[in-house]
Design a protein around this motif. Structure first.
Motif, PDB file in Angstrom:
ATOM      1  N   VAL A 248      -7.239 -24.786 -28.179  1.00  0.00           N
ATOM      2  CA  VAL A 248      -8.214 -25.258 -29.176  1.00  0.00           C
ATOM      3  C   VAL A 248      -8.940 -24.099 -29.839  1.00  0.00           C
ATOM      4  O   VAL A 248      -9.457 -23.207 -29.150  1.00  0.00           O
ATOM      5  CB  VAL A 248      -9.258 -26.169 -28.489  1.00  0.00           C
ATOM      6  CG1 VAL A 248     -10.390 -26.508 -29.447  1.00  0.00           C
ATOM      7  CG2 VAL A 248      -8.605 -27.457 -28.001  1.00  0.00           C
ATOM      8  N   ILE A 249      -8.986 -24.120 -31.160  1.00  0.00           N
ATOM      9  CA  ILE A 249      -9.825 -23.191 -31.918  1.00  0.00           C
ATOM     10  C   ILE A 249     -10.971 -24.017 -32.499  1.00  0.00           C
ATOM     11  O   ILE A 249     -10.735 -25.048 -33.125  1.00  0.00           O
ATOM     12  CB  ILE A 249      -9.055 -22.526 -33.091  1.00  0.00           C
ATOM     13  CG1 ILE A 249      -7.683 -22.020 -32.633  1.00  0.00           C
ATOM     14  CG2 ILE A 249      -9.904 -21.433 -33.727  1.00  0.00           C
ATOM     15  CD1 ILE A 249      -7.714 -20.987 -31.547  1.00  0.00           C
ATOM     16  N   GLU A 250     -12.188 -23.540 -32.292  1.00  0.00           N
ATOM     17  CA  GLU A 250     -13.364 -24.321 -32.695  1.00  0.00           C
ATOM     18  C   GLU A 250     -14.301 -23.522 -33.605  1.00  0.00           C
ATOM     19  O   GLU A 250     -14.952 -22.592 -33.148  1.00  0.00           O
ATOM     20  CB  GLU A 250     -14.156 -24.727 -31.441  1.00  0.00           C
ATOM     21  CG  GLU A 250     -15.477 -25.402 -31.778  1.00  0.00           C
ATOM     22  CD  GLU A 250     -16.415 -25.483 -30.585  1.00  0.00           C
ATOM     23  OE1 GLU A 250     -16.430 -26.536 -29.932  1.00  0.00           O
ATOM     24  OE2 GLU A 250     -17.108 -24.490 -30.288  1.00  0.00           O
ATOM     25  N   PRO A 251     -14.406 -23.919 -34.876  1.00  0.00           N
ATOM     26  CA  PRO A 251     -15.527 -23.425 -35.690  1.00  0.00           C
ATOM     27  C   PRO A 251     -16.687 -24.424 -35.592  1.00  0.00           C
ATOM     28  O   PRO A 251     -16.497 -25.617 -35.772  1.00  0.00           O
ATOM     29  CB  PRO A 251     -14.966 -23.413 -37.120  1.00  0.00           C
ATOM     30  CG  PRO A 251     -13.571 -23.982 -37.041  1.00  0.00           C
ATOM     31  CD  PRO A 251     -13.399 -24.618 -35.707  1.00  0.00           C
ATOM     32  N   ALA A 252     -17.888 -23.903 -35.258  1.00  0.00           N
ATOM     33  CA  ALA A 252     -19.052 -24.779 -35.058  1.00  0.00           C
ATOM     34  C   ALA A 252     -20.284 -24.182 -35.723  1.00  0.00           C
ATOM     35  O   ALA A 252     -20.598 -23.007 -35.525  1.00  0.00           O
ATOM     36  CB  ALA A 252     -19.320 -24.949 -33.554  1.00  0.00           C
ATOM     37  N   VAL A 253     -20.964 -25.025 -36.477  1.00  0.00           N
ATOM     38  CA  VAL A 253     -22.139 -24.548 -37.222  1.00  0.00           C
ATOM     39  C   VAL A 253     -23.127 -25.695 -37.350  1.00  0.00           C
ATOM     40  O   VAL A 253     -22.738 -26.862 -37.243  1.00  0.00           O
ATOM     41  CB  VAL A 253     -21.681 -24.037 -38.622  1.00  0.00           C
ATOM     42  CG1 VAL A 253     -21.126 -25.153 -39.491  1.00  0.00           C
ATOM     43  CG2 VAL A 253     -22.797 -23.293 -39.362  1.00  0.00           C
ATOM     44  N   SER A 254     -24.404 -25.369 -37.559  1.00  0.00           N
ATOM     45  CA  SER A 254     -25.357 -26.452 -37.836  1.00  0.00           C
ATOM     46  C   SER A 254     -25.780 -26.420 -39.299  1.00  0.00           C
ATOM     47  O   SER A 254     -25.825 -25.359 -39.931  1.00  0.00           O
ATOM     48  CB  SER A 254     -26.589 -26.356 -36.933  1.00  0.00           C
ATOM     49  OG  SER A 254     -27.380 -25.242 -37.275  1.00  0.00           O
ATOM     50  N   ILE A 255     -26.107 -27.597 -39.809  1.00  0.00           N
ATOM     51  CA  ILE A 255     -26.612 -27.693 -41.179  1.00  0.00           C
ATOM     52  C   ILE A 255     -27.905 -26.881 -41.299  1.00  0.00           C
ATOM     53  O   ILE A 255     -28.154 -26.214 -42.303  1.00  0.00           O
ATOM     54  CB  ILE A 255     -26.845 -29.176 -41.560  1.00  0.00           C
ATOM     55  CG1 ILE A 255     -25.498 -29.899 -41.640  1.00  0.00           C
ATOM     56  CG2 ILE A 255     -27.617 -29.288 -42.876  1.00  0.00           C
ATOM     57  CD1 ILE A 255     -25.573 -31.325 -42.137  1.00  0.00           C
ATOM     58  N   GLU A 256     -28.713 -26.900 -40.237  1.00  0.00           N
ATOM     59  CA  GLU A 256     -30.013 -26.210 -40.286  1.00  0.00           C
ATOM     60  C   GLU A 256     -29.851 -24.724 -40.537  1.00  0.00           C
ATOM     61  O   GLU A 256     -30.591 -24.140 -41.336  1.00  0.00           O
ATOM     62  CB  GLU A 256     -30.762 -26.425 -38.962  1.00  0.00           C
ATOM     63  CG  GLU A 256     -31.377 -27.793 -38.789  1.00  0.00           C
ATOM     64  CD  GLU A 256     -30.375 -28.913 -38.514  1.00  0.00           C
ATOM     65  OE1 GLU A 256     -29.159 -28.650 -38.366  1.00  0.00           O
ATOM     66  OE2 GLU A 256     -30.814 -30.067 -38.456  1.00  0.00           O
ATOM     67  N   ARG A 257     -28.893 -24.103 -39.835  1.00  0.00           N
ATOM     68  CA  ARG A 257     -28.751 -22.638 -40.018  1.00  0.00           C
ATOM     69  C   ARG A 257     -28.227 -22.310 -41.411  1.00  0.00           C
ATOM     70  O   ARG A 257     -28.567 -21.274 -41.976  1.00  0.00           O
ATOM     71  CB  ARG A 257     -27.867 -22.050 -38.920  1.00  0.00           C
ATOM     72  CG  ARG A 257     -28.614 -22.087 -37.608  1.00  0.00           C
ATOM     73  CD  ARG A 257     -28.184 -21.064 -36.600  1.00  0.00           C
ATOM     74  NE  ARG A 257     -28.943 -21.320 -35.371  1.00  0.00           N
ATOM     75  CZ  ARG A 257     -28.672 -20.776 -34.205  1.00  0.00           C
ATOM     76  NH1 ARG A 257     -27.676 -19.926 -34.083  1.00  0.00           N
ATOM     77  NH2 ARG A 257     -29.413 -21.063 -33.146  1.00  0.00           N
ATOM     78  N   ILE A 258     -27.407 -23.192 -41.976  1.00  0.00           N
ATOM     79  CA  ILE A 258     -26.933 -22.960 -43.350  1.00  0.00           C
ATOM     80  C   ILE A 258     -28.093 -23.173 -44.327  1.00  0.00           C
ATOM     81  O   ILE A 258     -28.281 -22.408 -45.276  1.00  0.00           O
ATOM     82  CB  ILE A 258     -25.764 -23.916 -43.689  1.00  0.00           C
ATOM     83  CG1 ILE A 258     -24.592 -23.679 -42.738  1.00  0.00           C
ATOM     84  CG2 ILE A 258     -25.333 -23.735 -45.135  1.00  0.00           C
ATOM     85  CD1 ILE A 258     -23.453 -24.674 -42.883  1.00  0.00           C
ATOM     86  N   PHE A 259     -28.867 -24.209 -44.098  1.00  0.00           N
ATOM     87  CA  PHE A 259     -30.020 -24.565 -44.931  1.00  0.00           C
ATOM     88  C   PHE A 259     -30.945 -23.346 -45.075  1.00  0.00           C
ATOM     89  O   PHE A 259     -31.318 -22.941 -46.178  1.00  0.00           O
ATOM     90  CB  PHE A 259     -30.730 -25.736 -44.230  1.00  0.00           C
ATOM     91  CG  PHE A 259     -31.790 -26.462 -44.994  1.00  0.00           C
ATOM     92  CD1 PHE A 259     -33.039 -25.902 -45.193  1.00  0.00           C
ATOM     93  CD2 PHE A 259     -31.565 -27.749 -45.477  1.00  0.00           C
ATOM     94  CE1 PHE A 259     -34.044 -26.596 -45.858  1.00  0.00           C
ATOM     95  CE2 PHE A 259     -32.557 -28.455 -46.155  1.00  0.00           C
ATOM     96  CZ  PHE A 259     -33.803 -27.865 -46.339  1.00  0.00           C
ATOM     97  N   VAL A 260     -31.303 -22.741 -43.926  1.00  0.00           N
ATOM     98  CA  VAL A 260     -32.217 -21.590 -43.962  1.00  0.00           C
ATOM     99  C   VAL A 260     -31.544 -20.411 -44.664  1.00  0.00           C
ATOM    100  O   VAL A 260     -32.162 -19.737 -45.498  1.00  0.00           O
ATOM    101  CB  VAL A 260     -32.654 -21.171 -42.531  1.00  0.00           C
ATOM    102  CG1 VAL A 260     -33.582 -19.964 -42.587  1.00  0.00           C
ATOM    103  CG2 VAL A 260     -33.355 -22.314 -41.830  1.00  0.00           C
ATOM    104  N   ALA A 261     -30.270 -20.168 -44.359  1.00  0.00           N
ATOM    105  CA  ALA A 261     -29.573 -19.035 -44.990  1.00  0.00           C
ATOM    106  C   ALA A 261     -29.537 -19.219 -46.508  1.00  0.00           C
ATOM    107  O   ALA A 261     -29.804 -18.278 -47.265  1.00  0.00           O
ATOM    108  CB  ALA A 261     -28.152 -18.927 -44.426  1.00  0.00           C
ATOM    109  N   LEU A 262     -29.246 -20.430 -46.965  1.00  0.00           N
ATOM    110  CA  LEU A 262     -29.168 -20.666 -48.414  1.00  0.00           C
ATOM    111  C   LEU A 262     -30.509 -20.394 -49.089  1.00  0.00           C
ATOM    112  O   LEU A 262     -30.567 -19.758 -50.139  1.00  0.00           O
ATOM    113  CB  LEU A 262     -28.740 -22.113 -48.700  1.00  0.00           C
ATOM    114  CG  LEU A 262     -27.270 -22.452 -48.462  1.00  0.00           C
ATOM    115  CD1 LEU A 262     -27.039 -23.953 -48.604  1.00  0.00           C
ATOM    116  CD2 LEU A 262     -26.364 -21.686 -49.426  1.00  0.00           C
TER     117      LEU A 262
END
Ligand code: ATP
Length: 454
Positions: free
Chosen positions: A310-324
């Motif tokens: 298994v290859i897993e990419p995992a991210v949260s919307i919150e961390r993208i929200f702050v980065a944006l």
């Protein structure tokens, strides 16, 4: 003022979010609940855009990934098998002097409860306990009985809901490895030290995809997903100079992972994990096979059996929200006035265009503006704003990152054209009012890169 080229602070982002109704501290009228947040209108729109762009790239535009939405509360045996009950812990220390708790592995970044605040352990007055392991899962009870047999957990990640459905999906989705299952949903972690706004919260929305591959192909697919995910963050408009990939060394990786990389973003608090990509081997499917007695394996048409890796990419919307928001935030002086502008990629911007009648009490302008708004809102999120001076209305839209404003003015009454103002360049051009919808659709498809890039 954040001069051009100067990094933005987290406080500036928090204050913009509050001022413009993106994010509020939760339960505020009862004094809040540390590091818990509620999303207002623009926050919801921005989150929706992040979620749907992820889904579009990971599922809609691919042949090899299908969607899943599993339950938040699963049979507790899932978390025994996955290793979370025994090992989903962070080391915790208490300070007997200031009575605060800290993550033992993050003391360098922590500050204690006394004034002036020190690093825990820095002074002889600090009286820290020995570290002990603290499990991050939230416990709850299922049903009316509150005894040990009813104990369950709020999921700390969405991934396990995917693994336990491997057989269902593999049988029904008519896919063979390599194929993936993608899921978006809330996860809960009782973080010892939440903070830095949405960066580390106890309730967050994860977007995870588990990609099942023949074992020999795992290293290649791992490289592929690190590249894909980095490219996706760039496609949201995040600046190249603020993104990097950091590969974990063996001491940092989980025992079952043969390779893990963090895609890091340069947040105001330094380089931090935005998204993780891991090669998890056969660990999860093998564990659930062993604990459940159900074989989670793949059988080729010629009868060969194997447990996919298994290859897993995992991210949260919150961390993208702050980065944006950090990436897009800009203050500048235009003429003799200061403006705050969010230079968001138009495809992530909460509102795509504003429709502004120059003189709202003029019936001709008001009627045309309203009609244009009603036409456009059937296709895009747009706003109609007739409150206050036109300059103030532009600045309000700049602060929420609206890429374009269509202004209905005197000339519109003569020749049925409107002005379109560009958020980034401030350039203005005139268009026939009948062509606005096509113009906007077209503009949203155009390439965009941050005017703030190096
Ligand atoms: P960290 O080391 O920062 O605690 P992690 O390595 O435990 O994170 P993962 O378990 O890999 O995180 O979770 C996958 C993704 O979920 C992270 O890359 C991040 O985007 C997000 N995430 C994890 N914990 C949180 C949190 N408390 N708040 C917001 N997002 C989170």
């Amino acid at each position: 003022m954040v001069e051009s080229g100067q990094p933005v602070t987290m406080e500036t982002i928090v204050s913009l979010c509050r001022r413009r109704g993106f994010v509020f501290p939760s339960s505020e009228i009862y004094g809040g609940l540390g590091s818990t947040y509620d999303y207002g209108h623009y926050g919801v729109l921005l989150k929706n855009n992040i979620r749907s762009l992820w889904f579009r790239t990971m599922v809609q535009e691919r042949d090899d990934i299908v969607a899943l939405d599993s339950a938040i509360i699963l049979n507790p045996s899932v978390w025994e098998a996955s290793g979370h009950v025994a090992g989903f812990t962070d080391p915790l220390v208490d300070c007997r002097t200031c009575k605060l708790r800290f993550r033992a592995d993050q003391l360098e970044q922590a500050s204690c409860g006394r004034k002036p605040s020190k690093r825990p352990g820095e002074t002889p007055d600090c009286d820290l306990t020995e570290p002990r392991q603290f499990n991050l899962m939230f416990e709850t009870h299922v049903g009316a009985l509150q005894d040990e047999s009813s104990a369950a957990y709020l999921r700390p990640e969405t991934a396990q809901g995917i693994f336990i459905n491997f057989k269902n999906v593999a049988q029904l989705a008519r896919r063979k490895p390599p194929f993936g299952i993608a899921q978006v949903g809330k996860s809960f972690r009782n973080e010892i030290t939440p903070g830095n706004f949405l960066f580390r919260v106890r309730e967050f929305e994860q977007m995870e995809m588990e990609f099942f591959v023949p074992p020999g192909e795992a290293p290649r697919w791992y490289e592929y997903w690190v590249d894909q995910r980095l490219g996706w963050h760039r496609s949201l408009g995040l600046r190249d100079e603020n993104l990097r990939v950091r590969e974990h060394d063996a001491s940092e990786r989980s025992h079952y992972s043969s390779a893990t990389s963090d895609i890091e973003y340069l947040y105001p608090i330094g380089w931090q994990e935005l998204e993780g990509v891991a090669n998890r081997g056969e660990f999860d499917l093998a564990q659930h096979t062993q604990h459940s007695g159900t074989k989670l394996e793949w059988i080729d048409p010629d009868g060969n059996r194997y447990t996919p890796h298994v290859i897993e990419p995992a991210v949260s919307i919150e961390r993208i929200f702050v980065a944006l928001l950090c990436d897009a935030y800009h203050e500048e002086v235009v003429g003799d006035r200061e403006r705050v502008v969010l230079r968001l990629h138009p495809k992530v911007a909460p509102v795509k265009a504003a429709i502004l009648p120059l003189i709202p009490r003029d019936e001709g302008m008001a009627g045309r503006a309203r009609a244009l708004y009603e036409e456009l809102r059937r296709h895009q999120v747009v706003e109609h704003d007739e409150g206050g001076q036109i300059g103030r209305r532009y600045r309000r839209q700049d602060e929420i990152g609206t890429p374009w404003a269509f202004t209905i003015d005197e000339q519109t009454l003569e020749d049925e054209t409107v002005t379109v103002r560009d958020r980034d360049s401030l350039a203005q051009e005139r268009l026939p009012i009948s062509g606005v919808r096509a113009w906007l659709d077209d503009a949203l498809e155009r390439d965009w890169s941050s005017p703030q890039s190096d």
